[in-house]
Design a protein around this motif. Structure first.
Motif, PDB file in Angstrom:
ATOM      1  N   TRP A  59      46.244 -64.794  52.168  1.00  0.00           N
ATOM      2  CA  TRP A  59      46.357 -64.198  50.846  1.00  0.00           C
ATOM      3  C   TRP A  59      45.013 -64.304  50.112  1.00  0.00           C
ATOM      4  N   GLY A  60      44.417 -65.473  50.166  1.00  0.00           N
ATOM      5  CA  GLY A  60      43.126 -65.674  49.509  1.00  0.00           C
ATOM      6  C   GLY A  60      42.030 -64.807  50.097  1.00  0.00           C
ATOM      7  N   ARG A  61      42.019 -64.673  51.414  1.00  0.00           N
ATOM      8  CA  ARG A  61      40.993 -63.847  52.067  1.00  0.00           C
ATOM      9  C   ARG A  61      41.157 -62.380  51.709  1.00  0.00           C
ATOM     10  N   LEU A  62      42.406 -61.908  51.671  1.00  0.00           N
ATOM     11  CA  LEU A  62      42.629 -60.514  51.296  1.00  0.00           C
ATOM     12  C   LEU A  62      42.224 -60.278  49.846  1.00  0.00           C
ATOM     13  N   ALA A  63      42.567 -61.204  48.971  1.00  0.00           N
ATOM     14  CA  ALA A  63      42.174 -61.087  47.564  1.00  0.00           C
ATOM     15  C   ALA A  63      40.648 -61.066  47.449  1.00  0.00           C
ATOM     16  N   TYR A  64      39.968 -61.860  48.277  1.00  0.00           N
ATOM     17  CA  TYR A  64      38.513 -61.846  48.300  1.00  0.00           C
ATOM     18  C   TYR A  64      38.013 -60.463  48.730  1.00  0.00           C
ATOM     19  N   ASP A  65      38.618 -59.919  49.779  1.00  0.00           N
ATOM     20  CA  ASP A  65      38.225 -58.589  50.252  1.00  0.00           C
ATOM     21  C   ASP A  65      38.446 -57.523  49.183  1.00  0.00           C
ATOM     22  N   PHE A  66      39.457 -57.718  48.335  1.00  0.00           N
ATOM     23  CA  PHE A  66      39.723 -56.804  47.224  1.00  0.00           C
ATOM     24  C   PHE A  66      38.866 -57.130  45.998  1.00  0.00           C
ATOM     25  N   SER A  67      37.994 -58.130  46.109  1.00  0.00           N
ATOM     26  CA  SER A  67      37.155 -58.589  44.988  1.00  0.00           C
ATOM     27  C   SER A  67      37.996 -58.935  43.768  1.00  0.00           C
ATOM     28  N   ASP A  68      39.024 -59.729  44.003  1.00  0.00           N
ATOM     29  CA  ASP A  68      39.980 -60.117  42.962  1.00  0.00           C
ATOM     30  C   ASP A  68      39.923 -61.640  42.784  1.00  0.00           C
ATOM     31  N   PRO A  69      38.951 -62.134  41.982  1.00  0.00           N
ATOM     32  CA  PRO A  69      38.779 -63.589  41.886  1.00  0.00           C
ATOM     33  C   PRO A  69      39.991 -64.313  41.313  1.00  0.00           C
ATOM     34  N   GLU A  70      40.761 -63.663  40.436  1.00  0.00           N
ATOM     35  CA  GLU A  70      41.948 -64.329  39.886  1.00  0.00           C
ATOM     36  C   GLU A  70      42.978 -64.592  40.980  1.00  0.00           C
ATOM     37  N   ALA A  71      43.202 -63.597  41.835  1.00  0.00           N
ATOM     38  CA  ALA A  71      44.167 -63.778  42.926  1.00  0.00           C
ATOM     39  C   ALA A  71      43.645 -64.773  43.958  1.00  0.00           C
ATOM     40  N   VAL A  72      42.329 -64.784  44.193  1.00  0.00           N
ATOM     41  CA  VAL A  72      41.741 -65.775  45.102  1.00  0.00           C
ATOM     42  C   VAL A  72      42.047 -67.174  44.568  1.00  0.00           C
ATOM     43  N   ARG A  86      51.097 -82.935  50.161  1.00  0.00           N
ATOM     44  CA  ARG A  86      51.406 -83.332  51.539  1.00  0.00           C
ATOM     45  C   ARG A  86      50.364 -84.287  52.122  1.00  0.00           C
ATOM     46  N   GLN A  87      49.311 -84.533  51.378  1.00  0.00           N
ATOM     47  CA  GLN A  87      48.204 -85.357  51.840  1.00  0.00           C
ATOM     48  C   GLN A  87      47.662 -84.837  53.176  1.00  0.00           C
ATOM     49  N   ASN A  88      47.437 -83.516  53.205  1.00  0.00           N
ATOM     50  CA  ASN A  88      46.971 -82.846  54.415  1.00  0.00           C
ATOM     51  C   ASN A  88      45.511 -82.433  54.215  1.00  0.00           C
ATOM     52  N   PRO A  89      44.578 -83.015  54.984  1.00  0.00           N
ATOM     53  CA  PRO A  89      43.165 -82.705  54.774  1.00  0.00           C
ATOM     54  C   PRO A  89      42.789 -81.255  55.071  1.00  0.00           C
ATOM     55  N   LEU A  90      43.450 -80.619  56.035  1.00  0.00           N
ATOM     56  CA  LEU A  90      43.124 -79.225  56.328  1.00  0.00           C
ATOM     57  C   LEU A  90      43.515 -78.330  55.151  1.00  0.00           C
ATOM     58  N   LEU A  91      44.722 -78.507  54.632  1.00  0.00           N
ATOM     59  CA  LEU A  91      45.154 -77.680  53.504  1.00  0.00           C
ATOM     60  C   LEU A  91      44.260 -77.913  52.292  1.00  0.00           C
ATOM     61  N   THR A  92      43.939 -79.167  52.018  1.00  0.00           N
ATOM     62  CA  THR A  92      43.125 -79.503  50.846  1.00  0.00           C
ATOM     63  C   THR A  92      41.695 -79.003  51.010  1.00  0.00           C
ATOM     64  N   GLY A  93      41.082 -79.273  52.135  1.00  0.00           N
ATOM     65  CA  GLY A  93      39.707 -78.832  52.376  1.00  0.00           C
ATOM     66  C   GLY A  93      39.583 -77.323  52.391  1.00  0.00           C
ATOM     67  N   SER A  94      40.534 -76.663  53.021  1.00  0.00           N
ATOM     68  CA  SER A  94      40.527 -75.206  53.055  1.00  0.00           C
ATOM     69  C   SER A  94      40.693 -74.624  51.653  1.00  0.00           C
ATOM     70  N   ALA A  95      41.508 -75.279  50.834  1.00  0.00           N
ATOM     71  CA  ALA A  95      41.712 -74.806  49.467  1.00  0.00           C
ATOM     72  C   ALA A  95      40.410 -74.873  48.669  1.00  0.00           C
ATOM     73  N   TYR A  96      39.713 -75.997  48.752  1.00  0.00           N
ATOM     74  CA  TYR A  96      38.434 -76.112  48.040  1.00  0.00           C
ATOM     75  C   TYR A  96      37.415 -75.108  48.589  1.00  0.00           C
ATOM     76  N   ASN A  97      37.412 -74.926  49.894  1.00  0.00           N
ATOM     77  CA  ASN A  97      36.537 -73.939  50.513  1.00  0.00           C
ATOM     78  C   ASN A  97      36.870 -72.540  49.969  1.00  0.00           C
ATOM     79  N   GLY A  98      38.160 -72.249  49.836  1.00  0.00           N
ATOM     80  CA  GLY A  98      38.583 -70.960  49.296  1.00  0.00           C
ATOM     81  C   GLY A  98      38.251 -70.799  47.822  1.00  0.00           C
TER      82      GLY A  98
END
Length: 167
Positions: A59-72, A86-98
């Motif tokens: 969802w975030g990547r598509l919003a990025y492709d649409f140049s929609d920073p609010e949806a990103v 969930r204390q999940n490092p992949l979800l958390t790290g990916s979120a900050y990256n996004g």
């Protein structure tokens, strides 16, 4: 069987969203993501980390492709909430990256670098090389925008070798 069937429903909605995005139908794609999100919300803690990752990352990547920073920001903030809960490092790290992607769309390199700095320890724990490479490339872009060309050049070979240093 119920878990497999639910995963199939989520995956079907993600495929519909990808198809709608390819047709440049932002409302259709976002609606499909919202339907998949509804399924995940109904599952609550039974939702798999992978399903959560796939939904909000796509969802975030598509919003990025649409140049929609609010949806990103919306997509990655939801991923961040899930990752922290969930204390999940992949979800958390990916979120900050996004969230750094949203900063990129807003031409805010300082904020983007701050998000990448927050992502680094979680991405280190996750062991997900792709996320590291993506964060490193984005870090190089932000450093170039700030006129830190030597640091940006130093980052480039590391990103391509898979040995990116933390932001």
């Amino acid at each position: 069987v119920v878990g497999k069937r639910t995963a199939d429903y989520i995956e079907a909605h993600l495929e519909v969203a990808v198809y709608a995005g390819r047709q440049f139908s932002k409302p259709g794609a976002y609606a499909a993501y919202q339907r998949a999100e509804g399924i995940l919300q109904r599952l609550g803690p039974q939702a798999s980390d992978l399903s959560i990752y796939q939904l909000y990352r796509q969802w975030g990547r598509l919003a990025y492709d649409f140049s929609d920073p609010e949806a990103v920001e919306q997509a990655y903030n939801k991923l961040l909430q899930s990752g922290l809960h969930r204390q999940n490092p992949l979800l958390t790290g990916s979120a900050y990256n996004g969230l750094a992607q949203a900063a990129e769309l807003r031409f805010s390199p300082v904020q983007g670098l701050a998000y990448l700095e927050r992502a680094a320890p979680f991405l280190d724990q996750s062991g997900r090389l792709f996320e590291h490479i993506e964060a490193s490339n984005r870090q190089g872009l932000f450093r170039m925008q700030l006129g830190q060309y030597a640091d940006a050049l130093e980052q480039a070979p590391l990103a391509h070798s898979g040995r990116a240093r933390s932001p």
